[in-house]
Design an enzyme around this catalytic site. Structure first.
Site, PDB file in Angstrom:
ATOM      1  N   TYR A  91      -5.035   3.738   3.517  1.00 15.79           N
ATOM      2  CA  TYR A  91      -5.414   4.458   2.488  1.00 15.79           C
ATOM      3  C   TYR A  91      -6.395   4.639   1.855  1.00 15.79           C
ATOM      4  O   TYR A  91      -6.718   5.491   1.320  1.00 15.79           O
ATOM      5  CB  TYR A  91      -4.316   4.158   1.428  1.00 15.79           C
ATOM      6  N   ASP A 150       2.080  -6.780   5.063  1.00 16.89           N
ATOM      7  CA  ASP A 150       1.440  -7.271   5.972  1.00 16.89           C
ATOM      8  C   ASP A 150      -0.285  -7.703   6.441  1.00 16.89           C
ATOM      9  O   ASP A 150       0.055  -8.990   7.552  1.00 16.89           O
ATOM     10  CB  ASP A 150       1.524  -6.011   7.267  1.00 16.89           C
ATOM     11  N   HIS A 387      -5.309   4.622  11.562  1.00 13.86           N
ATOM     12  CA  HIS A 387      -3.838   4.984  11.044  1.00 13.86           C
ATOM     13  C   HIS A 387      -3.721   5.026   9.818  1.00 13.86           C
ATOM     14  O   HIS A 387      -4.817   4.769   8.748  1.00 13.86           O
ATOM     15  CB  HIS A 387      -2.987   3.536  11.339  1.00 13.86           C
ATOM     16  N   TYR A 468       5.132   7.600  -2.308  1.00 15.23           N
ATOM     17  CA  TYR A 468       4.936   6.881  -3.450  1.00 15.23           C
ATOM     18  C   TYR A 468       3.435   6.797  -3.146  1.00 15.23           C
ATOM     19  O   TYR A 468       3.273   5.659  -4.219  1.00 15.23           O
ATOM     20  CB  TYR A 468       5.646   5.642  -3.173  1.00 15.23           C
ATOM     21  N   ARG A 469       2.880   6.260  -2.202  1.00 14.21           N
ATOM     22  CA  ARG A 469       1.424   5.783  -2.149  1.00 14.21           C
ATOM     23  C   ARG A 469       0.810   6.597  -1.308  1.00 14.21           C
ATOM     24  O   ARG A 469       1.350   7.340  -0.055  1.00 14.21           O
ATOM     25  CB  ARG A 469       1.142   4.169  -2.450  1.00 14.21           C
TER      26      ARG A 469
END
Length: 520
Positions: A91, A150, A387, A468-469
């Site tokens: 992100y 994770d 990613h 949501y994010r």
């Protein structure tokens, strides 16, 4: 390449502020030029030479130093971008929305202030990682479990503030926070909930205190800098047994979710449930080239080979049983009998799985709160390392699962990517997290990801699905989809922002919230 100053900030003001930051935090903890490179976006989507680049970074060691730095930033109009550890790579990592911002790295605020075994909580600073807290609990021999995402190198505080999830019954991380200490954008400091009462002894026990509950205001926002946070921990259960259920066909997902919903809402399934796709699970233990070296998505024949080799289904659900053995046995009977209605279903316990590195053996650790880094293996699926995640939320229904899956898979395949998604089932909602794995060093590839992601946002919003994010690159775009009543919610956010941060120095653009002096 020289990073430009943010609009409205002179070189004189930036130079003066950085010199004061050095006096506050120490010379070695203020980084500029190439030394600030680690704070760039690790998996860029747009131009990494120009977009989301920090001008500098400063790493204070105490809350008092954070306050001093914030006051200097106000004096000179310097925008700050706080990060707990900056490890949320999918992100944007530690990179800011606004190029030229100074990253405020809180990694040196890394004290575990208290772990209470009797009541099951910890009080930590934002630099504390899941590995740090896990090691502390193990060294002290405490009968407490974490709930981990994770990657275990992330911040306990930061993950909760970004609405991260894990895999035990305590999987909703922000729901498990209790009590904060926050430095406001003016440099003032507050404690929320019961912490606002001097000498109070239940700061980490009761969330709400007296008056308005404000903790949620500091999650995914730019309204303050959280320097301490309480987090509830799970008492070690008397019995624990992980299991895996695999489903053979793509179309099974509709029936699976319909069966899963009442089991999860009724707490028959105890942990945070995730139904994961074949390729996402295969990427943890293998690469695409082992099964297919052609262009475009993995063909069905290669998918079948993976299923046979790794004993996986097209969809795989990993869960766990917690509690007294008779209770666990009863719950397992209900779960097994419920899913037995799905044609071709397979049930596994750990001893049923292949020896060595295996999906269930990996998940068996995660579902008992052992932090790891294994999930990053997925970056090797096609090479290139980058990613990012597209993460809309919907009701827990088979119809919505199929609809989202088909929407996202169609676009992924259209752009040449494999569908790598999971459906995470919360208290009443379903998070559909779809990963786009791409070559971060290829400009054409980055452009393609940017185009694909924007299409996914628009198509999801048209069907009533909101993310949501998200990655820093798409915060404005996603904020714009929450537009009910002429963007009333974001107008309220702006009103709060202007009241708490009159000089607009804290994290401009975070979650699409801009200060008055930078709007438009």
């Amino acid at each position: 390449m020289t990073v430009p100053l943010p609009a409205g900030v002179s070189l004189e003001d930036m130079t003066a502020a950085l010199e004061k930051f050095r006096r506050i935090a120490g010379d070695e903890w203020v980084l500029t030029g190439p030394d600030a490179g680690p704070y760039d976006d690790p998996y860029p989507i747009t131009d990494p030479e120009t977009d989301h680049r920090p001008y500098a970074a400063v790493a204070p060691a105490t809350t008092a130093q954070v306050q001093e730095i914030v006051k200097v930033a106000n004096e000179h109009g310097i925008p700050l971008w706080p990060v707990s550890r900056g490890k949320n790579f999918a992100y944007g990592g530690a990179a800011p929305v606004l190029t030229g911002t100074v990253v405020l790295d809180l990694k040196r605020l890394n004290r575990i202030l208290e772990v209470n075994e009797e009541f099951g909580y910890a009080l930590v600073e934002p630099g504390v990682s899941y590995f740090d807290l896990y090691d502390y609990i193990q060294e002290k021999g405490l009968k407490l479990w974490l709930d981990v995402p994770d990657p275990g190198w992330g911040s306990v505080v930061g993950n909760a503030l970004d609405h991260g999830i894990g895999y035990t019954p305590y999987g909703d991380h922000f729901a498990m926070q209790c009590g904060m200490e926050v430095v406001l954008p003016t440099g003032d400091i507050v404690r929320t909930g019961m912490g606002a009462m001097p000498g109070n002894n239940s700061w980490q026990l009761f969330k709400y205190g007296f008056g308005p509950y404000v903790d949620g205001m500091f999650s995914q926002s730019n309204f303050g800098i959280v320097t301490k946070m309480g987090i509830w921990l799970m008492p070690e259960p008397p019995y624990y047994e992980p299991y895996m259920i695999s489903f053979e066909r793509e179309e099974d997902i509709e029936q699976v979710i319909e069966i899963l919903r009442p089991l999860k809402v009724g707490s028959i399934i105890q942990n945070a449930a995730t139904v994961r796709s074949l390729i996402l699970d295969a990427s943890i233990t293998s690469t695409k080239a082992q099964y297919y070296d052609g262009a475009g998505p993995l063909p069905p024949s290669a998918a079948r080979k993976i299923m046979d080799d790794q004993k996986l289904g097209m969809w795989n659900f990993c869960g766990a049983l917690y509690g007294p053995p008779p209770v666990a046995e009863t719950l397992w009977t209900v779960i097994r009998d419920s899913f037995a209605a799905v044609p071709g279903v397979k049930f596994y316990k750990v001893d049923d799985r292949p020896q060595g590195f295996d999906l269930l053996r990996h998940r068996a650790d995660t579902m008992r709160g052992i932090p790891k880094m294994t999930e990053f293996n997925l970056c090797n699926w096609t090479g290139g390392g980058g990613h990012t995640g597209f993460s809309p939320v919907s009701p827990i229904t088979g119809r919505d699962a199929v609809k989202q899956y088909e929407m996202v898979k169609k676009r992924m395949h259209e752009y040449g990517y494999d569908y790598m998604g999971l459906l995470a089932i919360g208290w009443r909602e379903m998070h559909h997290v779809s990963l786009i794995v791409y070559d971060q060093n290829d400009a054409d590839e980055r452009k393609k990801v940017d185009e694909l992601f924007n299409i996914l946002i628009d198509e999801a919003a048209a069907e009533g699905y909101g993310e949501y994010r998200t990655h820093i690159n798409f915060m404005d775009r996603i904020a714009g989809t929450y537009s009910w009543n002429n963007n009333a919610l974001w107008r309220m956010h702006e009103t709060i922002k202007d009241a708490l941060d009159p000089n607009g120095i804290l994290a401009p653009g975070k979650s699409g919230i801009w200060p008055q002096n930078r709007r438009g």
